[in-house]
Scaffold this motif. Structure first.
Motif, PDB file in Angstrom:
ATOM      1  N   LEU A 132       0.824  -1.209   0.000  1.00  0.00           N
ATOM      2  CA  LEU A 132       0.000   0.000   0.000  1.00  0.00           C
ATOM      3  C   LEU A 132       0.856   1.257   0.000  1.00  0.00           C
ATOM      4  O   LEU A 132       0.589   2.205  -0.742  1.00  0.00           O
ATOM      5  N   LEU A 133       1.897   1.289   0.833  1.00  0.00           N
ATOM      6  CA  LEU A 133       2.763   2.466   0.889  1.00  0.00           C
ATOM      7  C   LEU A 133       3.447   2.697  -0.452  1.00  0.00           C
ATOM      8  O   LEU A 133       3.573   3.836  -0.916  1.00  0.00           O
ATOM      9  N   LYS A 134       3.877   1.622  -1.089  1.00  0.00           N
ATOM     10  CA  LYS A 134       4.505   1.742  -2.409  1.00  0.00           C
ATOM     11  C   LYS A 134       3.514   2.276  -3.430  1.00  0.00           C
ATOM     12  O   LYS A 134       3.834   3.174  -4.220  1.00  0.00           O
ATOM     13  N   ASN A 135       2.287   1.746  -3.413  1.00  0.00           N
ATOM     14  CA  ASN A 135       1.264   2.192  -4.361  1.00  0.00           C
ATOM     15  C   ASN A 135       0.913   3.660  -4.141  1.00  0.00           C
ATOM     16  O   ASN A 135       0.754   4.426  -5.106  1.00  0.00           O
ATOM     17  N   HIS A 136       0.758   4.070  -2.874  1.00  0.00           N
ATOM     18  CA  HIS A 136       0.404   5.464  -2.597  1.00  0.00           C
ATOM     19  C   HIS A 136       1.496   6.416  -3.070  1.00  0.00           C
ATOM     20  O   HIS A 136       1.203   7.519  -3.553  1.00  0.00           O
ATOM     21  N   LYS A 137       2.754   6.017  -2.951  1.00  0.00           N
ATOM     22  CA  LYS A 137       3.859   6.856  -3.417  1.00  0.00           C
ATOM     23  C   LYS A 137       3.800   7.035  -4.928  1.00  0.00           C
ATOM     24  O   LYS A 137       3.981   8.143  -5.444  1.00  0.00           O
ATOM     25  N   VAL A 138       3.520   5.951  -5.643  1.00  0.00           N
ATOM     26  CA  VAL A 138       3.403   6.025  -7.107  1.00  0.00           C
ATOM     27  C   VAL A 138       2.259   6.940  -7.507  1.00  0.00           C
ATOM     28  O   VAL A 138       2.381   7.777  -8.409  1.00  0.00           O
ATOM     29  N   VAL A 139       1.108   6.813  -6.825  1.00  0.00           N
ATOM     30  CA  VAL A 139      -0.062   7.626  -7.154  1.00  0.00           C
ATOM     31  C   VAL A 139       0.223   9.110  -6.905  1.00  0.00           C
ATOM     32  O   VAL A 139      -0.146   9.973  -7.700  1.00  0.00           O
ATOM     33  N   GLU A 140       0.884   9.415  -5.798  1.00  0.00           N
ATOM     34  CA  GLU A 140       1.198  10.815  -5.497  1.00  0.00           C
ATOM     35  C   GLU A 140       2.125  11.399  -6.568  1.00  0.00           C
ATOM     36  O   GLU A 140       1.962  12.551  -6.973  1.00  0.00           O
ATOM     37  N   GLN A 141       3.064  10.618  -7.042  1.00  0.00           N
ATOM     38  CA  GLN A 141       3.944  11.078  -8.116  1.00  0.00           C
ATOM     39  C   GLN A 141       3.146  11.340  -9.393  1.00  0.00           C
ATOM     40  O   GLN A 141       3.379  12.332 -10.096  1.00  0.00           O
ATOM     41  N   GLN A 142       2.182  10.469  -9.694  1.00  0.00           N
ATOM     42  CA  GLN A 142       1.332  10.678 -10.870  1.00  0.00           C
ATOM     43  C   GLN A 142       0.518  11.954 -10.721  1.00  0.00           C
ATOM     44  O   GLN A 142       0.343  12.712 -11.682  1.00  0.00           O
ATOM     45  N   GLY A 143       0.023  12.211  -9.510  1.00  0.00           N
ATOM     46  CA  GLY A 143      -0.750  13.421  -9.277  1.00  0.00           C
ATOM     47  C   GLY A 143       0.085  14.672  -9.487  1.00  0.00           C
ATOM     48  O   GLY A 143      -0.392  15.665 -10.062  1.00  0.00           O
ATOM     49  N   ARG A 144       1.333  14.641  -9.034  1.00  0.00           N
ATOM     50  CA  ARG A 144       2.195  15.810  -9.228  1.00  0.00           C
ATOM     51  C   ARG A 144       2.491  16.037 -10.704  1.00  0.00           C
ATOM     52  O   ARG A 144       2.620  17.186 -11.153  1.00  0.00           O
ATOM     53  N   ARG A 145       2.596  14.945 -11.451  1.00  0.00           N
ATOM     54  CA  ARG A 145       2.786  15.100 -12.905  1.00  0.00           C
ATOM     55  C   ARG A 145       1.552  15.730 -13.543  1.00  0.00           C
ATOM     56  O   ARG A 145       1.656  16.506 -14.498  1.00  0.00           O
ATOM     57  N   GLN A 146       0.355  15.369 -13.038  1.00  0.00           N
ATOM     58  CA  GLN A 146      -0.860  16.019 -13.531  1.00  0.00           C
ATOM     59  C   GLN A 146      -0.783  17.527 -13.324  1.00  0.00           C
ATOM     60  O   GLN A 146      -1.121  18.310 -14.207  1.00  0.00           O
ATOM     61  N   GLU A 147      -0.341  17.928 -12.134  1.00  0.00           N
ATOM     62  CA  GLU A 147      -0.230  19.360 -11.839  1.00  0.00           C
ATOM     63  C   GLU A 147       0.740  20.038 -12.795  1.00  0.00           C
ATOM     64  O   GLU A 147       0.480  21.145 -13.297  1.00  0.00           O
ATOM     65  N   GLU A 148       1.878  19.402 -13.051  1.00  0.00           N
ATOM     66  CA  GLU A 148       2.861  19.994 -13.951  1.00  0.00           C
ATOM     67  C   GLU A 148       2.302  20.124 -15.359  1.00  0.00           C
ATOM     68  O   GLU A 148       2.510  21.135 -16.043  1.00  0.00           O
ATOM     69  N   THR A 149       1.560  19.112 -15.799  1.00  0.00           N
ATOM     70  CA  THR A 149       1.018  19.115 -17.159  1.00  0.00           C
ATOM     71  C   THR A 149       0.020  20.242 -17.364  1.00  0.00           C
ATOM     72  O   THR A 149      -0.036  20.872 -18.424  1.00  0.00           O
ATOM     73  N   HIS A 150      -0.796  20.520 -16.339  1.00  0.00           N
ATOM     74  CA  HIS A 150      -1.882  21.497 -16.477  1.00  0.00           C
ATOM     75  C   HIS A 150      -1.567  22.840 -15.830  1.00  0.00           C
ATOM     76  O   HIS A 150      -2.441  23.696 -15.764  1.00  0.00           O
ATOM     77  N   ARG A 151      -0.322  23.015 -15.377  1.00  0.00           N
ATOM     78  CA  ARG A 151       0.022  24.289 -14.751  1.00  0.00           C
ATOM     79  C   ARG A 151       0.023  25.403 -15.800  1.00  0.00           C
ATOM     80  O   ARG A 151       0.631  25.238 -16.871  1.00  0.00           O
ATOM     81  N   PRO A 152      -0.653  26.526 -15.528  1.00  0.00           N
ATOM     82  CA  PRO A 152      -0.674  27.613 -16.507  1.00  0.00           C
ATOM     83  C   PRO A 152       0.734  28.120 -16.794  1.00  0.00           C
ATOM     84  O   PRO A 152       1.560  28.280 -15.891  1.00  0.00           O
ATOM     85  N   GLN A 153       1.027  28.337 -18.073  1.00  0.00           N
ATOM     86  CA  GLN A 153       2.325  28.830 -18.487  1.00  0.00           C
ATOM     87  C   GLN A 153       2.332  30.358 -18.497  1.00  0.00           C
ATOM     88  O   GLN A 153       1.346  30.972 -18.892  1.00  0.00           O
ATOM     89  N   PRO A 154       3.449  30.964 -18.076  1.00  0.00           N
ATOM     90  CA  PRO A 154       3.497  32.436 -18.104  1.00  0.00           C
ATOM     91  C   PRO A 154       3.398  32.954 -19.525  1.00  0.00           C
ATOM     92  O   PRO A 154       3.918  32.360 -20.459  1.00  0.00           O
ATOM     93  N   ALA A 155       2.684  34.054 -19.661  1.00  0.00           N
ATOM     94  CA  ALA A 155       2.523  34.639 -20.992  1.00  0.00           C
ATOM     95  C   ALA A 155       3.871  35.150 -21.486  1.00  0.00           C
ATOM     96  O   ALA A 155       4.639  35.748 -20.736  1.00  0.00           O
ATOM     97  N   THR A 156       4.147  34.930 -22.739  1.00  0.00           N
ATOM     98  CA  THR A 156       5.396  35.418 -23.326  1.00  0.00           C
ATOM     99  C   THR A 156       5.201  36.849 -23.783  1.00  0.00           C
ATOM    100  O   THR A 156       4.140  37.230 -24.283  1.00  0.00           O
TER     101      THR A 156
END
Length: 243
Positions: A214-238
């Protein structure tokens, strides 16, 4: 009755924490058909026209029980939002509190969270085969925030009351939140003990055997969630180049 769903003993093998099926943010929530504690039929569409916060849980789920008090507080502070608890299968059954034998047994267990844990939200009861639970994703303590039109604007594989409160404070029920994978807020030792004790010694034993995975699975899921945040994080306007 689906005995594969309504398991008599907990095992991590019943959950694939790396996958979150069910309606995604931006999609319409299924019109699940369940009952209340008296057996009266209820549909999720009965609450259309107002925002809804829907959480899943059971009296043997320490993570759900831990979140009852903060969720009750949110329900008091946001009376224009409908707060619902969907009672699902027992997370940690054992020799004392076993898997549900019939729907009356399941309603009795659902009533225990009000009696033992002070649950104040409206409790809905899924059927023995977990049809509503499985349509929503099948995790023991999920949360959905649904707008008045029935669109999912946020979901979490584990309920985090602080994330729900952020949405309620903002009053923004139009924009969807893209992250939906989180590690759980682990319960205090006291909550863990008193809730698992309801199941009995077998509930303690089954969880202890599963903790490393369970601890191993939860760590993997949390990493996936952080990748979701990075993917959808608004980019600064150029800045536009002078030309």
């Amino acid at each position: 009755m689906d005995t594969a769903y309504n398991y008599p003993r907990f095992s991590h093998e019943y959950y694939d924490f790396a996958e979150f099926p069910g309606p995604k943010p931006g999609e319409t929530i299924p019109d699940i058909a369940v009952t209340d504690l008296t057996g009266q039929p209820v549909r999720l569409s009965d609450f259309r026209g107002q925002p809804v916060v829907l959480e899943t849980g059971s009296v043997t789920c320490p993570i759900y029980v831990q979140e009852i008090r903060p969720m009750n507080r949110l329900a008091r502070e946001y009376p224009d939002v409908k707060f619902l608890t969907l009672y699902v299968r027992e997370a940690h059954p054992g020799e004392e509190l076993h898997e549900h034998k019939d729907i009356e047994d399941k309603r009795r267990c659902a009533g225990m969270v009000a009696e033992k844990d002070g649950e104040k939200r409206q409790i809905l009861v899924d059927d023995l085969d977990g049809n509503a639970h499985q349509k929503l994703g099948g995790f023991p303590n999920m949360v959905y925030v649904i707008n008045a039109e029935g669109t999912v604007i946020f979901r979490g594989n584990w309920n985090h009351p602080d994330k729900v409160e952020e949405i309620l404070k903002s009053g923004d029920f139009a924009n969807v939140r893209h992250r939906d994978l989180y590690g759980p807020d682990f319960p205090t030792p006291y909550t863990m003990y008193r809730v698992l004790a309801r199941g009995g010694r077998l509930a303690f034993w089954d969880l202890a055997k599963s903790i490393p995975r369970l601890l191993k699975n939860h760590k993997v899921v949390e990493q996936q969630g952080r990748r979701q945040e990075e993917t959808h994080r608004p980019q600064p306007a150029t800045e536009a180049r002078a030309g």
